[in-house]
Design an enzyme around this catalytic site. Structure first.
Site, mmCIF file in Angstrom:
data_model
loop_
_atom_site.group_PDB
_atom_site.id
_atom_site.type_symbol
_atom_site.label_atom_id
_atom_site.label_comp_id
_atom_site.label_asym_id
_atom_site.label_seq_id
_atom_site.Cartn_x
_atom_site.Cartn_y
_atom_site.Cartn_z
ATOM 1 N N HIS A 80 42.057 57.786 -42.389
ATOM 2 C CA HIS A 80 42.525 59.131 -42.756
ATOM 3 C C HIS A 80 43.981 59.302 -42.360
ATOM 4 O O HIS A 80 44.475 58.615 -41.471
ATOM 5 C CB HIS A 80 41.644 60.219 -42.121
ATOM 6 C CG HIS A 80 41.915 60.464 -40.664
ATOM 7 N ND1 HIS A 80 41.621 59.549 -39.675
ATOM 8 C CD2 HIS A 80 42.463 61.525 -40.040
ATOM 9 C CE1 HIS A 80 41.965 60.046 -38.502
ATOM 10 N NE2 HIS A 80 42.491 61.245 -38.687
ATOM 11 N N ALA A 131 52.353 39.667 -38.554
ATOM 12 C CA ALA A 131 52.326 40.482 -37.338
ATOM 13 C C ALA A 131 53.205 41.719 -37.491
ATOM 14 O O ALA A 131 54.296 41.660 -38.048
ATOM 15 C CB ALA A 131 52.807 39.649 -36.153
ATOM 16 N N THR A 136 50.322 49.556 -46.723
ATOM 17 C CA THR A 136 50.140 50.850 -47.385
ATOM 18 C C THR A 136 49.570 50.705 -48.788
ATOM 19 O O THR A 136 49.156 51.696 -49.383
ATOM 20 C CB THR A 136 51.476 51.607 -47.473
ATOM 21 O OG1 THR A 136 52.409 50.811 -48.206
ATOM 22 C CG2 THR A 136 52.025 51.911 -46.079
ATOM 23 N N LYS A 137 49.578 49.468 -49.321
ATOM 24 C CA LYS A 137 49.084 49.204 -50.679
ATOM 25 C C LYS A 137 48.218 47.963 -50.661
ATOM 26 O O LYS A 137 48.328 47.125 -49.757
ATOM 27 C CB LYS A 137 50.253 48.999 -51.643
ATOM 28 C CG LYS A 137 51.101 50.229 -51.819
ATOM 29 C CD LYS A 137 52.235 49.987 -52.779
ATOM 30 C CE LYS A 137 53.044 51.275 -52.897
ATOM 31 N NZ LYS A 137 54.308 51.089 -53.555
#
Length: 158
Positions: A80, A131, A136-137
């Site tokens: 979330h 690392a 995000t995609k």
């Protein structure tokens, strides 16, 4: 506006948080995997979860980890995040709703130390995350992705 939660929901939340703290710091990995399964995380066979891996307390059931996955120390899997599309100046960021979405880590993937996986991401089969990356995609199968935000920099040969 806060929603009212039942006593059972509060107890369930406390239980999930307690198991999470145990899982982050216990030894060996098989015990960490067991405790995360008790929290509701779907975890396949032969999975390694390193020390201090944080799997979101808000939705452990939204995390799907397939067989032969390696998640190294200090990683975070977040299911979330704040929805900032309607956020404006002179408003409180805490009043913004949450976006909730599943994370799927496909078979044989490797998540490098200290990486963060954001909601709604699928990490492909055999993919390697460098690392400290922030994913995000989606990352395709058998690719190396790294950076902030993570970008695919190499595709492995078949």
């Amino acid at each position: 506006m806060r929603r009212k939660r039942s006593a059972l929901a509060v107890l369930r939340g406390l239980w999930v948080r307690f198991l999470h703290h145990l899982a982050r710091h216990c030894f060996p990995s098989v015990i960490r995997v067991f405790l995360h399964r008790l929290r509701g995380v779907s975890i396949g066979k032969n999975v390694f979860i390193g020390l201090d891996v944080a799997i979101d307390d808000d939705g452990p059931q939204r995390v799907k980890i397939e067989d032969n996955v390696f998640i190294t120390a200090g990683c975070m899997l977040l299911t979330h995040q704040r929805d900032l599309r309607k956020y404006r100046r002179n408003t409180w960021v805490g009043a913004q709703p949450f976006i909730q979405a599943d994370i799927r880590i496909r078979e044989g993937a490797h998540i490098g130390i200290g990486s963060i996986v954001m909601p709604g991401v699928t990490i492909g089969r055999g993919a390697v995350i460098g690392a400290g990356s922030v994913v995000t995609k989606d990352v395709p199968d058998y690719c190396l992705a790294l950076g902030v935000p993570a970008k695919v920099i190499k595709e492995f040969e078949p």
